[in-house]
Design an enzyme around this catalytic site. Structure first.
Site, short mmCIF file in Angstrom:
data_model
loop_
_atom_site.label_atom_id
_atom_site.label_comp_id
_atom_site.label_asym_id
_atom_site.label_seq_id
_atom_site.Cartn_x
_atom_site.Cartn_y
_atom_site.Cartn_z
N HIS A 146 0.81 -1.22 0.00
CA HIS A 146 0.00 0.00 0.00
C HIS A 146 0.84 1.26 0.00
O HIS A 146 0.29 2.36 -0.02
CB HIS A 146 -0.92 0.00 1.22
CG HIS A 146 -0.19 0.11 2.52
ND1 HIS A 146 0.74 -0.81 2.93
CD2 HIS A 146 -0.26 1.04 3.50
CE1 HIS A 146 1.21 -0.46 4.11
NE2 HIS A 146 0.64 0.66 4.48
N CYS A 147 2.17 1.14 0.00
CA CYS A 147 3.01 2.33 0.14
C CYS A 147 3.88 2.60 -1.09
O CYS A 147 3.72 3.60 -1.77
CB CYS A 147 3.91 2.22 1.38
SG CYS A 147 3.01 2.36 2.93
#
Length: 420
Positions: A258-259
């Protein structure tokens, strides 16, 4: 205090449970009713929070999952932990805006609102605060408190958890900062005050940009080393013996989660949109890492042609791992999935094994593969190791496979084992 955490995903649920364990009364606001029902039944869909831990706070009546905005009423602290994805390769703050609008109706004088969602500098001040003020009729910094505290959740990391990872905290005013820090001091061991909102926002995106750029560097280095006939993995081991001025990063099939594939884009897009400047290093790193799955496929294609005089089309390929990192079921933005999809598009017969993904979620066709199984690995033309879960028996893999492309450098080099 009455704590509301908006969004009960990989970031929000651990925070909500930890706050409940610290003695607060916590409302976990989650618009997805199916998720709320699962949480109410004591079933966690986030690996870092086991069912027993969730059931404990449910049993003590310190945690309640709700999809009803009215349950936000009377909060002391509200934390926004909603997704900030990319839509058409541009930052999408729609979930932050939606959360701000929902929350604004229930803000009372003296309350505190904190944004944890990763975003570009200026989001809290320029996007969230106007929504909160408009919907509440109150003034931020005077009537209620606003802050930013970037999440640092690393799914599946048993060593660095929410409570022992240093927590950056920032506030619109000094009074806001005091309130934000006071809350996080109850749930984390160490808080790190920032001088301003924008500095805290920039720190978060830079943390991931740093990793993104360095991973791109070693990914490109691995390609150059392969052309030169040099063992890049041994080279990196040698370089890592330097006790200063060097941090070891490793090549792989790409970046996921998610980063890394998302956060640097927030920074580069914001700089370009606001000032017309190109953050060249970020964009170059993005190009390299996004092309890495294609490079993996080319390496496998070359190996099949060179070793067996056959094409990818029709080849039987065993893909081990589909999540973006070992030891987790998180497949968001996973480069392993991209490799698998590309191989299938080229006509390969790909069997995917991932002990952390259900068949439906990962489009995986499970076959047994572990220390106590008897699946015939030798039936496959090639094995591509994409995510090295501990459950995979690598010794057996090396003994039985006709050819292995190890994209993570975890297997010993051998005539039939190539490392990326």
């Amino acid at each position: 205090m009455h704590i509301c955490v908006l969004g009960q995903g990989y970031v929000g649920l651990p925070l909500a449970v930890r706050a409940a364990e610290a003695g607060h009364t916590v409302t976990g606001y989650e618009p997805d009713r199916a998720r709320c029902e699962a949480l109410a039944a004591g079933s966690s869909y986030v690996e870092d929070i086991g069912d027993e831990r969730l059931q404990a706070v449910l049993g003590s009546d310190t945690y309640y999952a709700s999809s009803d905005p009215q349950d936000l009423k009377g909060f002391d602290v509200a934390v926004i932990t909603v997704p900030t994805p990319l839509t058409d390769r541009a930052p999408d703050l729609s979930c932050v805006r939606d959360a701000g609008r929902v929350l604004a109706e229930w803000i009372e004088p003296g309350a505190t609102v904190v944004l944890e969602s990763t975003t570009h500098p200026g989001t809290t001040r320029d996007v969230l605060i106007p929504l909160l003020e408009e919907g509440s009729g109150l003034v931020a910094g005077r009537d209620f408190h606003v802050g930013f505290s970037p999440e640092r959740i690393d799914p599946g990391n048993a060593e660095w958890r929410l409570e022992n990872t240093p927590k950056i905290v920032a506030g619109l005013t000094e009074g806001c900062l005091e309130r934000v820090k006071a809350f996080y001091d109850t749930v984390t061991d160490v808080t790190v005050p920032a001088s301003g909102l924008e500095e805290a926002e920039l720190a978060k995106v830079f943390e991931n940009t740093y990793r993104h750029v360095n991973i791109a560097l070693v990914n490109e280095l691995s390609r150059m080393a392969h052309m030169l006939g040099v063992d890049v993995w041994h080279t990196l081991e040698l370089a890592a013996t330097k006790p200063f001025g060097f941090t070891k990063f490793l090549p792989g099939p790409g970046v996921g989660g998610h980063c890394l594939p998302i956060d640097p884009v927030y920074l580069s897009h914001h700089v370009k949109a606001r000032h017309g400047q190109t953050f060249r290093l970020i964009e170059l790193a993005q190009d390299i890492n996004e092309s890495q799955p294609d490079y993996v496929v080319r390496r496998l294609q070359d190996a099949l042609s060179r070793r067996f005089r056959r094409s990818v089309h029709g080849a039987r390929v065993l893909a081990l791992g589909a999540t973006y990192k070992p030891g987790t079921s998180d497949a968001r933005q996973s480069p392993a999935v991209e490799v698998i999809d590309r191989l299938r598009q080229m006509g390969a017969d790909v069997t995917v094994v991932d002990p952390y993904l259900p068949v439906a979620q990962g489009s995986c066709r499970e076959i047994p593969f572990g220390p106590a199984t008897a699946a015939n690995v030798g039936d496959f033309d090639a094995v591509v190791l994409l995510t090295p879960h501990a459950e995979f028996d690598l010794t057996r893999l090396a003994a039985e496979a006709a050819y292995v492309l190890d994209t993570r450098g975890v297997m010993a080099a051998a005539p039939h084992v190539e490392r990326l």
